[in-house]
Design a protein around this motif. Structure first.
Motif, short mmCIF file in Angstrom:
data_model
loop_
_atom_site.label_atom_id
_atom_site.label_comp_id
_atom_site.label_asym_id
_atom_site.label_seq_id
_atom_site.Cartn_x
_atom_site.Cartn_y
_atom_site.Cartn_z
N LEU A 157 60.71 32.47 6.62
CA LEU A 157 61.86 32.41 5.71
C LEU A 157 62.83 31.30 6.07
N TYR A 158 63.05 31.08 7.35
CA TYR A 158 64.12 30.19 7.78
C TYR A 158 63.66 28.79 8.16
N GLN A 159 62.37 28.50 8.07
CA GLN A 159 61.90 27.20 8.55
C GLN A 159 62.55 26.03 7.84
N GLU A 160 62.82 26.14 6.55
CA GLU A 160 63.47 25.04 5.83
C GLU A 160 64.90 24.83 6.34
N SER A 161 65.62 25.93 6.54
CA SER A 161 66.99 25.83 7.04
C SER A 161 67.00 25.24 8.45
N LEU A 162 66.08 25.68 9.28
CA LEU A 162 66.01 25.14 10.63
C LEU A 162 65.69 23.65 10.61
N CYS A 163 64.82 23.25 9.72
CA CYS A 163 64.47 21.83 9.60
C CYS A 163 65.68 21.02 9.16
N LEU A 164 66.42 21.54 8.21
CA LEU A 164 67.61 20.84 7.75
C LEU A 164 68.65 20.72 8.86
N LEU A 165 68.80 21.76 9.67
CA LEU A 165 69.79 21.76 10.74
C LEU A 165 69.37 20.91 11.94
N THR A 166 68.10 20.98 12.30
CA THR A 166 67.66 20.33 13.53
C THR A 166 66.84 19.07 13.31
N GLY A 167 66.29 18.92 12.11
CA GLY A 167 65.42 17.78 11.85
C GLY A 167 64.00 17.99 12.33
N HIS A 168 63.72 19.16 12.88
CA HIS A 168 62.39 19.46 13.39
C HIS A 168 61.67 20.42 12.45
N HIS A 169 60.44 20.06 12.13
CA HIS A 169 59.60 20.95 11.32
C HIS A 169 59.00 22.00 12.24
N ILE A 170 59.04 23.23 11.83
CA ILE A 170 58.47 24.32 12.61
C ILE A 170 57.17 24.74 11.94
N ASP A 171 56.08 24.62 12.65
CA ASP A 171 54.76 24.94 12.12
C ASP A 171 54.50 26.44 12.28
N PRO A 172 54.36 27.18 11.17
CA PRO A 172 54.09 28.61 11.27
C PRO A 172 52.81 28.92 12.06
N ASP A 173 51.83 28.03 12.00
CA ASP A 173 50.59 28.26 12.77
C ASP A 173 50.86 28.21 14.26
N ALA A 174 51.72 27.30 14.69
CA ALA A 174 52.06 27.22 16.11
C ALA A 174 52.85 28.46 16.54
N VAL A 175 53.71 28.94 15.66
CA VAL A 175 54.46 30.16 15.97
C VAL A 175 53.51 31.35 16.04
N ALA A 176 52.52 31.38 15.15
CA ALA A 176 51.51 32.45 15.18
C ALA A 176 50.80 32.45 16.54
N GLU A 177 50.48 31.27 17.04
CA GLU A 177 49.84 31.16 18.36
C GLU A 177 50.75 31.68 19.45
N LEU A 178 52.03 31.32 19.40
CA LEU A 178 52.98 31.80 20.41
C LEU A 178 53.12 33.32 20.38
N ILE A 179 53.20 33.87 19.19
CA ILE A 179 53.33 35.32 19.05
C ILE A 179 52.08 36.01 19.58
N ALA A 180 50.93 35.48 19.20
CA ALA A 180 49.66 36.08 19.66
C ALA A 180 49.58 36.04 21.18
N HIS A 181 49.98 34.92 21.77
CA HIS A 181 49.96 34.78 23.23
C HIS A 181 50.92 35.80 23.88
N ALA A 182 52.09 35.94 23.29
CA ALA A 182 53.08 36.89 23.85
C ALA A 182 52.57 38.32 23.75
N LEU A 183 51.84 38.64 22.70
CA LEU A 183 51.31 39.99 22.55
C LEU A 183 50.10 40.23 23.44
N GLY A 184 49.48 39.09 23.84
CA GLY A 184 48.35 39.07 24.76
C GLY A 184 47.40 40.14 24.65
#
Length: 184
Positions: A157-184
């Motif tokens: 939901l917030y990736q566009e807002s974060l991109c506008l604020l920070t200039g960084h695109h947040i890849d949902p696939d990379a976040v999915a990997e991080l979440i999966a790793h954290a759930l281990g």
């Protein structure tokens, strides 16, 4: 500007024009005449489909942020892949314009704020279900799955807002990997 959107049914062209204009300059700064001009329709036709300008916004938000009840393609043991597939099914990944509209207009339009809340709840529910399918042994850890689902929904939901604020695109696939790793 005399640019017009491509042919299509008039109602769809009106919503396409409104999406582009509301995302660019906001609802309040967009006159109905400009929507009609960009859609290539008479102004009266806008009011035929949408009796008031607010009805254009409400229809746009309600129709273009639907989370369908398609089956989640979960692969046991592959939480990241499952979340990535879920993200591809959701309409907001394909439409940064709708995310901008939702967040810009939520402050001043109760119906948009309510839809944003329902959308967040729907995405969290779907993500939690997807994670339960992908990680069947984790069902007893409901709090972690809920936090993971809420985190993933927030990114979507917030990736566009974060991109506008920070200039960084947040890849949902990379976040999915991080979440999966954290759930281990």
């Amino acid at each position: 500007m005399n640019r017009r959107l491509p042919d299509g049914d008039a109602r769809t062209r009106i919503l396409d024009a409104a999406e582009e204009l509301f995302a660019g300059g906001g609802y309040d700064a967009t006159p109905t005449a400009r929507i009609a001009e960009l859609a290539g329709v008479p102004k009266g036709l806008v009011f035929h489909y949408f009796p008031r300008k607010i009805d254009v916004l409400i229809s746009l938000v309600d129709e273009r942020t639907v989370v369908t009840e398609e089956d989640v393609e979960a692969v046991p043991g592959d939480a990241a892949g499952t979340l990535s597939k879920l993200a591809q099914m959701l309409p907001l990944r394909a439409s940064p314009a709708m995310r901008r509209i939702l967040f810009r207009e939520a402050d001043t339009h109760r119906s948009v704020r309510e839809r944003l809340g329902r959308l967040n709840t729907e995405i969290i529910r779907r993500a939690r279900f997807a994670l339960e399918l992908a990680l069947p042994g984790s069902r007893g850890d409901a709090a972690r799955l809920e936090a993971a689902a809420a985190t993933f929904a927030a990114v979507l939901l917030y990736q566009e807002s974060l991109c506008l604020l920070t200039g960084h695109h947040i890849d949902p696939d990379a976040v999915a990997e991080l979440i999966a790793h954290a759930l281990g």
